[in-house]
Write a protein that holds these residues in place. Structure first.
Motif, short mmCIF file in Angstrom:
data_model
loop_
_atom_site.label_atom_id
_atom_site.label_comp_id
_atom_site.label_asym_id
_atom_site.label_seq_id
_atom_site.Cartn_x
_atom_site.Cartn_y
_atom_site.Cartn_z
N THR A 94 93.06 -34.22 34.71
CA THR A 94 93.51 -33.20 35.90
C THR A 94 92.36 -32.39 36.37
N THR A 95 90.99 -32.48 35.65
CA THR A 95 89.73 -31.95 36.14
C THR A 95 89.37 -32.89 37.44
N THR A 96 89.32 -34.08 37.24
CA THR A 96 88.63 -35.12 38.21
C THR A 96 89.64 -35.06 39.45
N LYS A 97 90.87 -34.92 39.08
CA LYS A 97 91.80 -34.59 40.35
C LYS A 97 91.80 -33.41 41.18
N ALA A 98 91.55 -32.39 40.59
CA ALA A 98 91.18 -31.12 40.95
C ALA A 98 90.02 -30.96 41.64
N LEU A 99 89.01 -31.70 41.30
CA LEU A 99 87.61 -31.78 42.01
C LEU A 99 87.62 -32.97 43.31
N GLY A 100 88.85 -33.34 43.39
CA GLY A 100 89.08 -34.49 44.53
C GLY A 100 88.31 -35.67 44.56
N LEU A 101 88.08 -36.12 43.13
CA LEU A 101 87.64 -37.41 42.96
C LEU A 101 88.70 -38.41 42.75
N VAL A 102 89.89 -38.20 42.84
CA VAL A 102 91.00 -39.22 42.59
C VAL A 102 91.87 -39.24 43.92
N GLU A 103 91.75 -40.49 44.65
CA GLU A 103 92.71 -40.53 45.82
C GLU A 103 93.78 -41.02 45.45
#
Length: 306
Positions: A190-199
């Motif tokens: 959830t952290t990497t997704k919130a940072l925009g690192l997961v397309e």
């Protein structure tokens, strides 16, 4: 003399009596009904609220750019678990217990000649052993292994530096990723997704290692090393996103992104404490290099999809 007929009058009186009786029954029924529906209290009714029923709902902010809120999962990606288990794998424990119960039950069944007096013991394998095995298998599928912590220097010195300098976000990340987790797609998903690192439709980056070190100015460096098989380095190293790392994992840190291994698609987010003064960590004054000697997984878990 002509006698007057009496019979019609009697009929009229009877008809009137019957009609009166019917009216009384109807009135009684209406009175009883009104008593049932009458209000218990004669107090005036409360005024109707003028507040609109479609008032906007209050939004709950999970994370903003002004702090280091870590959106950790627990047994799922939506919240913290009530109990945090460390030191052993719950999946391994369930599989071992299920196998022990099942094998003991089958052994009791066969050594007793097909049941006999130990039939109740052998039935435990079907009642408890096999379901426990299935639970263990499900946990093993959903399990994330703890991430190792390595040191770029003396372990005791860097641990002491971590205790003195690390902020709450750094401690939280380390606590979350160094234990077995169940139900998450990946560590810090959830952290990497919130940072925009997961397309959309791409896999989550896999956290491989957390490395502690020391900068040239005596500040703590804290590297999170990821395997990002389908995310370009430019996505991670975008200048605006790097500033977002500093606020997300802050306060009081500087951040940089390092390409660790281009061939294996390994990248690191390097954080460094700055004692409240931006740039005081020395992280941006020198070329940052991060070494990684661990293994990169050949195949991503099947559930690792955003």
């Amino acid at each position: 003399l002509v006698s007057l007929p009496v019979e019609p009058r009697e009929l009229t009186f009877r008809d009137d009596s019957a009609a009166m009786a019917r009216r009384l029954v109807v009135l009684s029924a209406l009175t009883a009904t009104s008593a049932l529906v009458a209000p218990r209290s004669l107090s005036p009714a409360a005024p109707r609220s003028t507040t609109p029923t479609n008032a906007p709902r209050e939004l709950v902010v999970l994370n903003n750019d002004g702090g280091g809120k870590i959106m950790g999962g627990g047994f799922n990606a939506a919240g913290e678990p009530p109990i945090k288990i460390r030191g052993f794998s719950l999946a391994t424990a369930a599989l071992a217990a299920g196998a022990l119960i099942t094998l003991s039950s089958f052994a009791a069944f066969f050594t007793s000649g097909g049941g006999g007096g130990t039939a109740s013991v052998s039935s435990l394998g079907f009642i408890y052993g096999i379901p426990t095995l299935l639970v263990g298998a499900a946990l093993a599928y959903a399990e994330l292994e703890p991430v190792p912590v390595t040191y770029d220097g003396s372990e005791s010195k860097l641990e002491a530096l971590f205790e003195r300098k690390a902020n709450e976000a750094m401690r939280k990340v380390r606590e979350d990723v160094t234990r077995h987790r169940y139900g998450d797609d990946a560590h810090l998903d959830t952290t990497t997704k919130a940072l925009g690192l997961v397309e959309p439709g791409r896999p989550y980056p896999i956290l491989l290692e957390v490395k502690l070190g020391e900068t040239s100015k005596g500040e703590l460096s804290y590297s999170m090393i990821f395997n990002a098989p389908e995310a370009p380095f430019s996505l991670w190293a975008d200048e605006k996103r790097v500033r977002k790392y500093e606020t997300f994992f802050g306060p009081d840190i500087d951040a940089e992104v390092v390409k660790v291994d281009a061939e294996k698609r390994v990248v690191a987010i390097v954080l460094a404490t700055n004692s409240g003064t931006p740039g005081a960590s020395g992280l941006k004054d020198e070329e940052v290099a991060v070494e990684f000697t661990g293994a990169v997984p050949d195949v991503l878990p099947a559930r690792n999809r955003s």
